[in-house]
Design an enzyme around this catalytic site. Structure first.
Site, PDB file in Angstrom:
ATOM      1  N   SER A 120      -9.685  -0.560   7.671  1.00  0.00           N
ATOM      2  CA  SER A 120      -8.943  -0.438   6.147  1.00  0.00           C
ATOM      3  C   SER A 120      -8.409  -1.488   5.469  1.00  0.00           C
ATOM      4  CB  SER A 120      -7.951   0.682   6.071  1.00  0.00           C
ATOM      5  OG  SER A 120      -8.832   1.943   6.474  1.00  0.00           O
TER       6      SER A 120
ATOM      7  N   LYS B 209       0.912  -1.193   0.083  1.00  0.00           N
ATOM      8  CA  LYS B 209       0.250  -0.123   0.069  1.00  0.00           C
ATOM      9  C   LYS B 209       1.006   1.400  -0.090  1.00  0.00           C
ATOM     10  CE  LYS B 209      -3.872   2.054   2.732  1.00  0.00           C
ATOM     11  NZ  LYS B 209      -4.628   1.860   3.972  1.00  0.00           N
TER      12      LYS B 209
ATOM     13  N   SER C  42      -9.334   1.664   3.295  1.00  0.00           N
ATOM     14  CA  SER C  42      -8.634   2.529   2.407  1.00  0.00           C
ATOM     15  C   SER C  42      -7.627   1.807   1.726  1.00  0.00           C
ATOM     16  CB  SER C  42      -7.842   3.773   2.960  1.00  0.00           C
ATOM     17  OG  SER C  42      -7.106   3.289   4.042  1.00  0.00           O
TER      18      SER C  42
END
Length: 555
Positions: free
Chosen positions: A263, A164, A239
């Site tokens: 997330s 990420k 996210s």
């Protein structure tokens, strides 16, 4: 007897000009006078301010390990077993490398082709923010040489892993999903990236994410909305949207996400894969963007429970660069793949578990019945003050993120309107609100301490609904849908507020073919029990490949 007090909240959904007008207005003094009190009331802030909590605030949910714990009894065996999913696992890569049926160089080439294919068409998946072909191929060349020489670094040597874009990884910048961060490459790897690199993983690139990770959806106005591989008209959740989509699409078997308010677990659930948020302080935050200090977690998202366990075993453990990791017991996978749940007490809170869409509730109940057949014992529990926990978590994460972003005021107008709206709310949290939230955190820790005297894990749906439809036609357009955000976060916030470990894993599909996830939340440092529950669920679920599937390890 406590009363279940979470409610379904109906708030307006905004896109386009309406969202832009609202965000611009609420950033003005007049707009705040006109609108802010209603927003704060909807968020429960007046309820927090009048709460009678008198506990000493718990500013971090750190739980020191029991020195008499048997957690140090590790079992790090990963025997090659029949793969009951459509996905290739890391062990399948390692086996093919050992048999010289393929090589990391061939895999890297296929990863590159798959990423390019996933970006084609009007509904490109938009999984990655950045991939450097030369760096990927250089890693693959080195891994191929090691494996040919019979000296692989680990089971992950030559296996593609995505990161990420909230974590530093050489030679990339870290944008955190914004247009203004990451103008220069990171100076060093985050600890998680460094440990994966030391294990030989092919670090493919940086995955897309919701801007600064402030909402649980896949919207990003700068790099494009991340689309769900099961249906590109639907959201991935966020996210860690790109990481979950990269795994679900088959491009990588493992990715790394970050979880301040679900997330990791939310996108894993909506994309039909596995996501683990370990105990607070179990996995180093060094090199992760400092967005929300007291609720933040880094962790793995994977196609299988075995790969989740493998990645966890590599990235977890003390790190002198992160003092919060110093209080933990030894990392354990003890019993993670025992193929039954005999003796395990499964806590369920019926009122909470049934506060979800009917298809989600049905899939949850069917898997619960299957887990009982595998030996689990259901114990009905109550979780007091869930709404107070929700509000305390919201205050904590928004206040911390707004504080971090205060230094970037000059870039505020470069951010998506929905992100700006959330930051305005965070900036309105007073010092007393924050302290009161930490008192609620202390009380929540006490509630769960009592609950884990009755049960070993707490089971719930992972989200209250399956992947929602993307509400915009333009992939670079922002949206705000706070009602859906609350539905997606209904089961995840206690884990962040209290630092308790939690795992999301697939348990079924809706009639539309969208994945449904279950969450198991355990006591501090009991990640091995969560993996065991997920492993048993994996044995009974027939997994379905997504509509947009780009398998990297070819037969």
């Amino acid at each position: 007897m406590s009363q279940y007090n979470l409610e379904t909240i109906k708030l307006p959904k905004m896109t386009g000009n309406m969202l832009s007008l609202f965000a611009n207005l609420i950033e003005t003094k007049f707009g705040k006078m006109l609108l802010l009190n209603t927003l704060l009331e909807n968020g429960g802030i007046p309820k927090l301010r009048t709460n009678s909590a008198s506990e000493t605030p718990a500013f971090y949910p750190l739980q020191e390990a029991d020195t008499n714990s048997s957690a140090a009894n590790q079992s790090l065996e990963f025997p090659l077993a029949e793969n009951k999913t459509p996905y290739a696992a890391s062990l399948n890569y390692a086996d093919k490398y050992r048999k010289t049926e393929t090589s990391p160089e061939t895999v890297a080439e296929q990863v590159w082709r798959n990423i390019k294919s996933s970006e084609q068409g009007e509904q490109a998946l938009r999984i990655f923010i950045a991939v450097k072909k030369d760096d990927l191929f250089s890693q693959a060349e080195a891994a191929t040489k090691r494996i040919k020489q019979g000296i692989p670094l680990s089971l992950l040597d030559g296996v593609p892993v995505a990161i990420k874009d909230e974590l530093d990884m050489l030679p990339y910048p870290t944008t955190v999903g914004t247009s203004f961060y990451g103008k220069q490459p990171a100076l060093e790897d985050s600890t998680v990236a460094a440990r994966l690199r030391a294990a030989g993983a092919l670090l493919v690139g940086k995955t897309n994410m919701h801007e600064i990770g402030i909402a649980p959806n896949g919207m990003n106005a700068h790099y494009g909305v991340v689309r769900n591989p099961y249906d590109s008209n639907h959201d991935t959740g966020g996210s860690s949207s790109g990481s979950a989509a990269a795994v679900a699409a088959g491009i990588v078997p493992i990715a790394i996400g970050a979880d301040g308010g679900g997330s990791i677990r939310i996108p894993a659930a909506l994309c039909g894969v596995v996501g683990l948020k370990a105990t607070f302080g179990r996995i180093s935050e060094f090199g992760a963007a400092p967005l929300c200090w007291s609720v933040a977690h880094v962790g793995p998202i994977a196609a299988s429970v075995a790969d989740t366990a493998l990645a966890y075993s590599i990235i977890a453990g003390p790190d002198p660069k992160d003092p919060n990791t110093s209080v933990q017991p030894a990392v354990s996978l003890n019993g993670w793949n025992i193929p039954h749940l005999e003796g395990l007490r499964l806590g369920v809170y019926p009122a909470w578990n049934e506060h979800a869409d009917p298809e989600v509730v049905l899939a949850f109940k069917e898997m619960l019945a299957a887990l009982v057949k595998r030996g689990g014992n259901v114990v009905e529990i109550e979780i007091p003050e869930l709404d107070e926990m929700r509000i305390a978590h919201s205050v904590t994460i928004l206040a911390e993120m707004a504080t971090v972003m205060r230094a970037e005021k000059a870039h505020r107008k470069e951010m998506a309107e929905s992100v700006r709206l959330s930051l305005v709310l965070g900036e309105e949290m007073a010092a007393g609100d924050y302290v009161q939230a930490q008192r609620i955190r202390a009380r929540a820790l006490t509630h769960f301490e009592k609950i884990y005297q009755q049960v070993d894990v707490v089971l719930s749906p992972a989200t209250a609904k399956a992947a929602p439809q993307i509400p915009v036609s333009n992939s670079n357009q922002a949206w705000s849908d706070l009602s859906t955000d609350i539905e997606l976060m209904r089961y995840v916030f206690p884990g962040n507020l209290t630092g308790l470990p939690a795992i999301s894993f697939p348990v079924g599909y809706t009639t539309q073919g969208l994945p449904v996830g279950m969450q198991a939340m355990g006591n501090h440092w009991q990640e091995n029990l969560l993996l065991r529950v997920a492993f048993n669920a994996e044995q009974v679920l027939e997994r379905q490949a997504p509509a947009h599937f780009y398998p990297t390890l070819l037969d």
